[in-house]
Scaffold this active site. Structure first.
Site, PDB file in Angstrom:
ATOM      1  N   GLU A  81      -9.475  -1.353   6.699  1.00 17.99           N
ATOM      2  CA  GLU A  81      -8.309  -1.463   7.572  1.00 17.99           C
ATOM      3  C   GLU A  81      -8.683  -1.166   9.018  1.00 17.99           C
ATOM      4  OE1 GLU A  81      -3.701  -0.170   7.271  1.00 17.99           O
ATOM      5  OE2 GLU A  81      -5.114   1.472   7.463  1.00 17.99           O
ATOM      6  N   GLN A 132       0.834  -1.199   0.000  1.00 14.70           N
ATOM      7  CA  GLN A 132       0.000   0.000   0.000  1.00 14.70           C
ATOM      8  C   GLN A 132       0.869   1.249   0.000  1.00 14.70           C
ATOM      9  OE1 GLN A 132      -1.303   1.866   3.642  1.00 14.70           O
ATOM     10  NE2 GLN A 132      -3.349   1.072   3.242  1.00 14.70           N
ATOM     11  N   GLY A 133       0.623   2.161  -0.896  1.00 16.96           N
ATOM     12  CA  GLY A 133       1.392   3.409  -0.926  1.00 16.96           C
ATOM     13  C   GLY A 133       0.503   4.600  -0.618  1.00 16.96           C
ATOM     14  N   TYR A 134       0.241   4.810   0.648  1.00 15.63           N
ATOM     15  CA  TYR A 134      -0.613   5.940   1.042  1.00 15.63           C
ATOM     16  C   TYR A 134       0.206   7.005   1.773  1.00 15.63           C
ATOM     17  CZ  TYR A 134      -4.994   3.301   0.127  1.00 15.63           C
ATOM     18  OH  TYR A 134      -6.029   2.611  -0.443  1.00 15.63           O
ATOM     19  N   SER A 135       0.642   6.668   3.007  1.00 10.74           N
ATOM     20  CA  SER A 135       1.292   7.664   3.869  1.00 10.74           C
ATOM     21  C   SER A 135       2.612   8.146   3.281  1.00 10.74           C
ATOM     22  CB  SER A 135       1.594   7.062   5.244  1.00 10.74           C
ATOM     23  OG  SER A 135       0.416   6.675   5.883  1.00 10.74           O
ATOM     24  N   SER A 160       4.343  -1.682   4.118  1.00  8.22           N
ATOM     25  CA  SER A 160       4.782  -2.801   4.958  1.00  8.22           C
ATOM     26  C   SER A 160       5.387  -3.950   4.176  1.00  8.22           C
ATOM     27  CB  SER A 160       3.654  -3.298   5.859  1.00  8.22           C
ATOM     28  OG  SER A 160       2.435  -3.259   5.200  1.00  8.22           O
TER      29      SER A 160
END
Lengths: 363, 416, 363, 416
Positions: free
Chosen positions: D245, D127-130, D162
């Site tokens: 989530e 996941q590439g969010y923050s 992660s």
């Protein structure tokens, strides 16, 4: 599977809420709480119209034969309105005791009169929670001697159910010879409590001599005290949110300050799961009797801690106004203070829970 | 680090102990000192002033003892009164707040007229600061005065005027400069509570007692000379005395006394087989409170030493009100828990412990957490003044009724 | 009367702070903490320049003869810099034990070498706080058998001071036959701890056979652990305030959000009185020996609770960054976690305080 | 109120128990399920899908079991895996977050291409969010993409990715519309982690392990078709999966399992004469945590029932993340305390308990309190959405470097 209230339960809750909203405004609470006997006949009459006094009494004895979860919903609403009426002992514990362990004669004599609102019985089982120096009631040859503290729904009771030191319950008419009744003043002026002194008082024992029934009453009482705190806490959270949405300081609604918002959020976050825990414990009373004592200890201890926090925090959100008598917030504050201590504070209930699970042996 | 006071101070302490031994029996009871002091309390006050055990640094010209400030002697005096369980000098709002203000900012005439009778308990004062709409945001107060033929004409309402019923006089903040910014429009007036147009109504609190009052002003006329400081300077005049009030709330001796009362209670109160103190869970809480009290006592000594050296109190001082009020409240909370079901008994009941004072304390101390700067205000102060953190960004002013603006405020706006 | 630091103490504190700022940047801590033996010779050498290793050693044995309050100030600075050096056991407890209960010969043999940095002694007195199954050292005929846990300043020790089950202290050279040394890995990689196993190990007892000296060491150790937490907590509060004054979210410095400000204010409000309590306890060690055990328990238990809160809250203020290794905040977090448990956690120290005051009898 | 599931569900539960009894030995160990699943884990996953014990409601066309949603059966499945101590279906971010997103908002082609291989563990996602500068304020993310010859060209940096080291693919939020308001300028892209210009660096946390990564993009070229939803709609596409989530973090079964592990620890760990559980102070804390766990379990059942009836989760649901993460952290804190000095031992040490996991949990759970919406953000949400309290007033935008604006902000401004 449904973890929630039935339609009937929602209707019951709403009906009680409406009835109290109509008959029991804060001004009425204020008047009643200034009297020696706070019980409001007006509110009691209105509740009678909904059958509340007989809710826990089997139908064959003139009641509605409802469950402890129903009673918990009513207790919650009574606390939400800080209603000055007898309920917990008089209309839940006493009917349960007689239904579960009374003789046929005792049932016939008392239950219909309780259901119809003609009589009420006060209950004194403190001694099974906290043995005190100078207190405790012994029974010899059918005569009671000694002192019972914290008889609940004390004022105007027609009889008393009291445990002796073996845990057996005895029924004593209010006018029994040798019985002295001493009212106690507590922080909570919406409920009546007293002390009983016995000198060779003739009493009728209930059938069960195992202490089991007193234990059932303790469980039921703890669950209802927790429900009472839940209702009072709900009111205090709503009042804090309302007040903070009206009060301005520094040119802003105080409810827009993050500190105030977080105080309210913390109250809600701790409060909301209590509701589910109480529902579970109340449901367990009939549905899972082997689990109820532990659940009752948990509901009692957890709400005791959570709602002490809620009572204090809501008062803080109200600022100076919360400390005055003007908005009457203290009626709920004190109701929560009462619920926390009666039938054992959090530490005491947790100690009992540990024994119940075999974490340690009983002291 | 040296906790000895040294020979001069030890001698002073001995002298005071001797005084208390000889004269202690003349001290009034706690009750007799409240609000309007009894004849007995006035006599005791005079005796204490004569010996320099109260009003110590106030000049003789104004009825004090006229000694140089000596923080250690003041501390010894407080300690010895507390240790002997004998009440010290009068500690009403006139003495703790008005007198220092007048001495600093009053005219010579005001000092001569008011300080001595106030010290001697002949004139009782009340404080008119807070208003129903101006609590945490005190500077937004609305009680106003216009000038008319050489008089301020006051209209408005004050709250938390604790001794208003008994007071002869009031020191009061009113808005006199209506066009000035909010902190700059306030004046500090003193006037008689017998002035026509003043009505005092008792203010009952959650404890069930009326420890405070509300005071209403309707066309109350006060000569313009009865101002302390300049017009529009009242906020700054008052702030000096607010500092005095904050100091009073954090007295570590008072905390220690309450803590010791809790220990006694827990040794006496019996549930089941044992005393409350035999319950390890309650005892653990007792121990935790004791360590906190000890820390606050040490913190107090540190502040005292800093004062002696002329150093600022710093963070040690900023945190006193927040921590002390909370700690006092927690001491009462444990006392209630230690009494079990008996914990709910209140004053006047059979079987009550200590005349129901633990529950009274529990509630009143919550009032103290809120009063004189709520815990939230205290935390803002610690963060902004103590830790130099950024203030909240300035907002556009809100006008109009609160309800109307609420919707306006509900714009989507993140808030960390 | 002066409740505060002397000029000399302030100079000592500032000198140590400067020395550590120069020699012990976080990058150095990081390097050292990745080794089996974290002790930094560079930092130790620099501290040697200030005479720190000999600070508690009497002047006649080559030391500075300073007080426990001085040592507490040093401990605070060491924690503030999370300095990977031996100190508490090696340079405070061991010198105190030898000075207070060693023979003249023992003093002459060890104290000058400790003062000069040539030798260091690790101390294992855990057993006097927490008796554990499978641990405990017995002494028979001058031979030690058994296991001692949590020897502090373990790595590279030239000798060990260990208590037997009667509380008597014994001095054992590191190369004694029958002694097995097992390093323990803890959360705190800046300090070294180990376990000792004895099989018929010859040891020299210290003179005192009353357990009094072990008690003194426990008091001193607790005070210094509290001082260590104080220094670590101070660093964590400063870092939280700094970070929140730099980090923006939602177009604002996060330090301008009331929630963040109040978190920092609460940390400071709890932290600041700890400083005074620790000063008092350290001062009492020499000046009021009859009061020191209670004060040590209070300082230990109170900082244990306060700084657990500080460690957690500072991390929260740092948000995700606090959870990473990048800013190294965890070095302080773990230092506080270590200080809390070693020589007894808060509950354990409070239980001891209760006994000391006669609230209850010893178990 | 009726805690019986009824005959249909009891039968389902029996059937599943039988399945677990027969096939449980084929389940992989916990470790083998991490990130890139082992062959064993892939086989187990396929077996579970065949029987409808995972991917239950995902259409058969996309590789799922194709059953109607049945909350109770999902609950029974979770309960039975937990009860048997056997791992359930794969629970990586691809399955829990990307798959629901594609099913709702992906094109038919995207669904066909990605859902089945993801479910079967053949394609691993991260996941590439923050971003380092966009945590709580995720919508302020700065990783940007410009369009150049039919491709997005991405530059920037993500954090907390992660499984980036093991992942084949990433779903990623990037700013594509530079003139739009911050929530409206984001797009949701999916692309291969083998695309040139991607660098993954392990991100070590306070636990000492690298549970996460940082991922850097430098001129990473992605065909414009690899977008889910419309350009500028990425914030809303992502929000659906953020909900998923948040749900995961509050699993009451996980709390109960941890709590039971604590009880076992406290029965085994001995200090002095007794077990940790014999210490009444520690036991009281254990009891308090147990009541909270019980309350959260009941709260979970209530949310489940509400879903069954199609009612919103309301306050009961809003508080789950805040309360559960805190409770998990407190369970670990008590475990550490119950071990006394042994509580400081960490993984790899002699004498460590449970491979040092209690300290690891204590730290990692603090990370969970912070991650996925800090406790402060959670409280804002509860107050604003749950209690309908006013939002923070809108501020004038701050521009420029933080340091420069700090002074500007330090104007005198009250802040209740």
């Amino acid at each position: 599977m449904d973890f929630g209230l039935s339609q009937e339960q929602q209707m019951l809750r709403d009906a009680v809420a409406r009835c109290l909203a109509d008959t029991c405004p804060l001004e009425h609470v204020r008047e009643c709480s200034e009297r020696d006997n706070p019980v409001s006949d007006k509110v009691l009459d209105a509740l009678q119209g909904l059958g509340i006094p007989g809710m826990m009494i089997p139908e064959e004895h003139g009641g509605l034969g409802m469950t402890l979860l129903d009673a918990a919903l009513v207790a919650e609403q009574l606390a939400y309105a800080v209603a000055p009426v007898s309920f917990l002992a008089s209309h839940v514990l006493a009917p349960l005791a007689l239904s579960e362990a009374g003789s046929e004669d005792q049932k016939v004599r008392w239950l219909p009169k309780i259901a119809s609102g003609e009589a009420h019985i006060s209950v004194a089982i403190s001694e099974t929670v906290e043995a005190r120096d100078g207190a405790g009631v012994t029974c010899r040859g059918g005569k009671l001697d000694g002192t019972a503290l914290f008889a609940l729904d004390f004022a105007g009771a027609d009889a008393f159910l009291v445990t002796d030191t073996t845990g057996r319950l005895h029924l004593v008419p209010a006018n029994a010879s040798g019985l002295e009744k001493i009212p106690l003043t507590t922080i909570d002026r919406t409920r009546s409590v007293g002390e009983l002194r016995f000198a060779q008082v003739t009493a009728e024992p209930l059938a069960d001599d195992s202490g089991f029934t007193a234990g059932r009453l303790r469980d039921a009482g703890r669950i209802l005290l927790a429900a009472d705190s839940l209702g009072a806490g709900q009111a205090m959270i709503e009042k804090a949110v309302d007040y903070s949405g009206q009060r301005e300081q520094f040119g802003r609604l105080i409810g827009s300050f993050q500190a105030v918002k977080h105080m309210c959020a913390e109250m809600a976050a701790h409060h909301e799961p209590c509701r589910s825990l109480i529902w579970y414990a109340a449901y367990a009373y009939e549905a899972m009797p082997e689990d109820v004592s532990l659940a009752a200890c948990q509901a009692k201890s957890h709400t005791g801690d959570v709602h002490r926090f809620v009572a204090r925090t809501s008062t803080e959100v109200h600022g100076g106004m919360g400390f005055t008598d003007l908005v009457g917030l203290h009626y709920w504050f004190k109701r929560i203070g009462f619920d926390r201590q009666v039938l054992g504070g959090p530490e005491s209930a947790r100690a009992e829970a540990a024994v119940l699970q075999g974490w340690i042996k009983a002291a | 680090m040296d906790l000895d006071y040294g020979p001069e101070y030890d001698a002073f302490r001995q002298e005071m102990r001797l005084f208390l031994k000889m004269h202690g029996h003349r001290a009034p009871t706690g009750q007799a000192r409240a609000a309007r002091p009894s004849a007995e309390a006035v006599e005791w006050q005079k005796l204490l002033i004569e010996h320099g055990y109260t009003a110590r640094t106030i000049p003789r010209d104004y009825g004090g003892y006229g000694s140089e400030p000596d923080i250690l002697k003041s501390r010894i005096i407080a300690e010895e009164f507390s240790r002997a369980g004998i009440p010290g000098g009068l500690a009403n709002q006139g003495i703790s707040m008005l007198v220092p203000t007048l001495l600093e900012l009053g005219t010579e005439e005001q000092k001569r007229q008011w300080v001595e009778p106030t010290l001697k308990g002949e004139v009782v004062w009340c404080q008119g600061y807070s208003e129903p709409g101006a609590g945490s945001d005190l500077a937004s107060l609305k009680t106003s005065a216009r000038i008319e033929s050489g008089e301020f004409v006051i209209n408005g309402q004050k709250i938390w005027t604790s001794t208003a019923k008994q007071a002869d006089m009031i020191f009061c903040l009113v808005r006199t400069e209506h066009d000035a910014p909010k902190h700059g429009g306030i004046s500090y007036l003193i006037f008689s509570m017998d002035t026509p147009g003043i009505e005092v109504r008792p203010l009952k609190t959650m404890t069930g007692h009326a420890e405070f009052n509300e005071t209403f002003f309707s066309e109350v006329r006060v000569p313009v000379g009865q101002i302390v400081g300049e017009r529009g300077q009242g906020w700054f005049v008052a702030n000096a005395t607010l500092g005095h009030e904050r100091g009073m709330l954090g007295d570590p001796d008072a905390l220690e006394n309450r803590f010791q009362a809790l220990v006694r209670l827990m040794k006496e109160e019996r549930i089941g087989m044992g005393r409350a103190i035999d319950n390890s869970v309650l005892r653990d809480r007792l121990g935790a409170l004791q360590a906190e009290v000890a820390a606050m006592k040490c913190n107090g000594m540190r502040i005292l030493s800093n004062s002696l050296k002329g150093e600022p109190g710093g963070m040690a001082k900023l945190i006193v009100k927040l921590q002390s009020c909370e700690l006092a409240h927690q001491i009462s909370a444990l006392a209630i828990d230690a009494m079990g079901e008996m914990g709910i008994l209140y004053s006047g009941s059979a079987r009550e412990r200590m005349r129901g004072t633990w529950q009274w304390n529990y509630m009143f101390q919550l009032g103290l957490i809120i009063g004189g700067g709520t815990a939230q205000i205290q935390k803002n102060i610690i963060a902004e003044r103590g830790l130099d953190m950024p203030r909240e960004p300035k907002l556009p002013k809100i006008s109009g009724a609160a309800k109307g603006t609420a919707d306006m405020l509900r714009q989507k706006q993140g808030s960390a």
